[in-house]
Design a protein around this motif. Sequence first.
Motif, PDB file in Angstrom:
ATOM      1  N   ASP A 188     -20.990  12.930   4.106  1.00  0.00           N
ATOM      2  CA  ASP A 188     -19.835  12.066   3.854  1.00  0.00           C
ATOM      3  C   ASP A 188     -18.629  12.889   3.420  1.00  0.00           C
ATOM      4  O   ASP A 188     -17.499  12.663   3.867  1.00  0.00           O
ATOM      5  N   GLN A 189     -18.862  13.856   2.524  1.00  0.00           N
ATOM      6  CA  GLN A 189     -17.772  14.702   2.072  1.00  0.00           C
ATOM      7  C   GLN A 189     -17.247  15.552   3.218  1.00  0.00           C
ATOM      8  O   GLN A 189     -16.027  15.742   3.363  1.00  0.00           O
ATOM      9  N   GLU A 205     -13.444  15.562   4.636  1.00  0.00           N
ATOM     10  CA  GLU A 205     -12.668  16.787   4.809  1.00  0.00           C
ATOM     11  C   GLU A 205     -12.221  16.950   6.254  1.00  0.00           C
ATOM     12  O   GLU A 205     -11.125  17.431   6.532  1.00  0.00           O
ATOM     13  N   TYR A 206     -13.089  16.529   7.165  1.00  0.00           N
ATOM     14  CA  TYR A 206     -12.750  16.610   8.576  1.00  0.00           C
ATOM     15  C   TYR A 206     -11.526  15.760   8.883  1.00  0.00           C
ATOM     16  O   TYR A 206     -10.580  16.205   9.549  1.00  0.00           O
ATOM     17  N   ALA A 238     -20.562  21.799  12.768  1.00  0.00           N
ATOM     18  CA  ALA A 238     -21.132  20.564  13.286  1.00  0.00           C
ATOM     19  C   ALA A 238     -21.579  20.744  14.725  1.00  0.00           C
ATOM     20  O   ALA A 238     -21.051  21.571  15.455  1.00  0.00           O
ATOM     21  N   PRO A 239     -22.546  19.951  15.154  1.00  0.00           N
ATOM     22  CA  PRO A 239     -22.962  20.011  16.557  1.00  0.00           C
ATOM     23  C   PRO A 239     -21.865  19.475  17.457  1.00  0.00           C
ATOM     24  O   PRO A 239     -21.048  18.671  17.055  1.00  0.00           O
ATOM     25  N   ASN A 264      -9.643  23.824  13.289  1.00  0.00           N
ATOM     26  CA  ASN A 264     -10.360  23.282  14.433  1.00  0.00           C
ATOM     27  C   ASN A 264     -11.621  24.090  14.710  1.00  0.00           C
ATOM     28  O   ASN A 264     -12.690  23.565  14.958  1.00  0.00           O
ATOM     29  N   ALA A 265     -11.511  25.435  14.661  1.00  0.00           N
ATOM     30  CA  ALA A 265     -12.654  26.283  14.958  1.00  0.00           C
ATOM     31  C   ALA A 265     -13.755  26.096  13.927  1.00  0.00           C
ATOM     32  O   ALA A 265     -14.931  26.027  14.246  1.00  0.00           O
ATOM     33  N   ASN A 266     -13.362  25.997  12.666  1.00  0.00           N
ATOM     34  CA  ASN A 266     -14.366  25.893  11.609  1.00  0.00           C
ATOM     35  C   ASN A 266     -15.175  24.612  11.700  1.00  0.00           C
ATOM     36  O   ASN A 266     -16.375  24.620  11.509  1.00  0.00           O
TER      37      ASN A 266
END
Length: 940
Positions: free
Chosen positions: A700-701, A705-706, A766-767, A759-761
């Motif tokens: 969730d966090q 952040e996303y 994540a998948p 964006n890269a991170n």
Amino acid sequence: MFRLRRYRYYVFFAAIVVFLLFRVAQNSEQWETVSASFPHTAPAFDPNSPPASKPIVNKHVDTSLFRGISSEDDDLPQRILDRPTTDSAPVKIPDLPKLKTTQQVNDDDDNDEGDFELPPKSDPIVEQAGVLAYDHEGAAKATTAPVINVPDKNVGQGAKDVDKKPTTTTIHWKKVPEHFPVPESEIIPLPTGKPKKIPTIQYAFGKESAENREIREARRQQVKAEMERGWAGYWKYAKGHDELSPVTKKFRDPFCGWAATLVDSLDTLWIMGMEEEFKEALAEVEKIDFTVSKRAEIPVFETTIRYLGGLIAAYDVSGGKSGGYDILLKKAVELAEILMGVFDTPNRMPVLYYNWKPQFASQPKRAGTSASVAELGSLAMEFTRLAQITKENKYYDAVARITDAFYEWEERGTSLPGIFPERIDSSGCNQTAQSELEAAQNAAELEAYDQIDSSNDLGTETTLTDEDKVDFESDVKPKGRHNEPDNTKSPIFKRSGKSTALNLNVVKKKNPKTGKVELVAGQRTLPECVSQGLTSGSWGSEQYSMGGSQDSTYEYFPKQWLLLGGLEPKYKELHLKVIEAVKKWLLFRPMVPDDRDILFSAKVTTNGEPETDARTIYEVTHLTCFIGGMFGLGGKIFEVPTDVEIGKKLTEGCVWAYESTATGIMPEAAHVLPCPDAKNCHWNQTLYEHTLDPSFESRDQQIKEYYDRRAKARAAMRKVKEEMKSEEESSSSAGETEYPRKSIFDEKMARGSHAGRDNANIRKRAPVSATENPADDAAETKLLPDKSKAKSSAAKFEDLEDSDPAPGFKKEFVDIKIENEKLPKGFVTVNSRSYILRPEAIESVWYMYRITGDKKWQDEGWKMFEAIVRHTTTDVGSSAIDNVLSTRTTQLNEMESFWTAETLKYFYLLYSEPNLISLDHWVLNTEAHPFKRPKAPFGV
């Protein structure tokens, strides 16, 4: 002069060659020694050479340097012990040393089979019984013992009998005097008296319908057909060896090379009515030489349950004394006499990996400091039954002392009262106190070595060499075993300092030649020992479970009580305490999709305070599946009905594990999710996904952040587009149309703006979403050469603003994990996907059928059988497979002896008449070998 300098090297080497040729011609007879084992013309006899009976030997030369003579040279302990003493004066080393090999030492003693008396051959008895006998003389003509070719010690220069052919010698075990014998008056005898009345175990089966009988018989015949095919493959491609390699049609010898599959399967052949194959196998049994092994050490546990148990059970099922197959008892006694040497320790606890060669076996030994519970406690049934048959109490005494040690430890208490930690210190010595004693002893020996060094400085000859410092452990472990853990000891050889096995006894001795007192190596002795009973062999964390390395000791408590007719109460007390501990600490109900009420047994680790520090591992292992049968059997004989019900649920758990996979076969080891409440347990998809995702709590966090980063990226993008628009307008008004300038957006991306990095991170953590293309990200980070691509980039960012990959983020991770790992629903992890033809699950199914009479167990067993056959069958047998989670399995080319000894036997008995190996008349060891339950004292 200049030319001479140029060729001076050639002249020098030419001189050396000439000199070597001269030496070769002068000593040509010595070169014949190298090829003495090959046919050739014998050299002329040299009268000046030493007598053949006393070859020149440099006793200070390490014979391990001369490899290639035989496979025995690889045995480091034997080479050390076989090294000649160094008391004599040094001798001149010949140009080509003629060394006596290890196998030539004590040649006359090697064929000594021991001083125990064996039963006579069975021909007269067989004839009286009217049973078809096998060919004793034909069997005696061959042997499966490995033959080691050693060059004749008299062949070569100085040989008197130059025409003598090379001899073959083999190192044999031989009986040696015990260092720690049990006085006759202190031998623990078998319990005497009439066996107690024990409750009936088997269900009272009624008359079978014709339809049920037809189904059952058809299934029984299919099981027998598998046995016949596997046995024929073994007989053709691996006869006399331990195991068949069923894919390559070859053989393996992972044990001692004593035909493990053959011996292990003898009672199966008899039970299935394969009497001709049984009689053929007896001829091979007679050829087995237990005094010779292909291994440097005998694995005591495996040898006892497979070989000794197999021979005794075959003797019992084939009629015992009246059956006429006395070769079985004879070979059992031969093997037992060898194994008795493992108990020759100060506390009579066994050495579990026995270096059998006489030079080592004759040394004092001490039990290991990290034995497994199963290996230590799973010898009882075999030696007890042999004692009952032979009326030799020494066999029972050997294992009764182990039981007494477990009983005393249970009285003292373990971290989980009632059960024992996986690793046990059975040495009988308090290691902490012993370390202090050894430190003092080491200091004394260092002082002695300093004196030796001083004497060497003065030119005084000494007999103590660096090799004499070599010491080695008595509990040497094998390279590997199918059901053994990774933390077992490996072979250890210490070149300085002390071990727990043998110490070098440095003593003063007067040299008769020089008259001087010298320090020499005396007889090897055990180190000082501060006595103690069994205790944990682990430092810090201890493991408790019913799985591998622990299982069969607990299985043997109720079975040993049956075998002794209920006359030894310790086994009942031990069993009942084990059951209570398992119920309290290990049993759990897993959360499964259909809410089935099943149970498994977990593993618990603790540092000694389980009430506060216990950590439970909710494992599902094939080896633990025996426990359903153990609960059911104990519940019947000790009249605890609730234990029978628990046994049913434990067996159902393993049946569920079989049904859940793509192949219909249970994996070796996996983990599942326990129910929060065993009495109210329902499938919870969210909780299951939570468990599958190791980062579930932080998802969730991460999503928040996303979104924050996305918002910042959009704001930055809007600013970039405004700047781009301003630049384009400015360029247009200035007439710059031919070579457009790079956009500000492109420059920022080239420098690595926050938008690009964020964006890269998020992509790395994540998948990849099924709706997103990772190639787009790569395109966005490239420099754009013209306006059209700048517009294309802007368009992509507009699309990015509208996209929303976050919804379903958690489920996506779980789905990919399940798909990639092919996890059956309900499994959290599968850490060992193989199936090696194990019997434990069908074992409990058979017990449940015989105890409850419920035919559903026959149906469950048949599904298991069909699945196993479908995926393991080869042309000549059955093979272990690598992955039960996929129908595209790979066969591992291994057919363990327990496939024919246990797995197929349990399947066959499941579809046989209930009176065949009735639980009210027989008790089976952990290798499914049936022993006859007693009706009179000594069980005969």
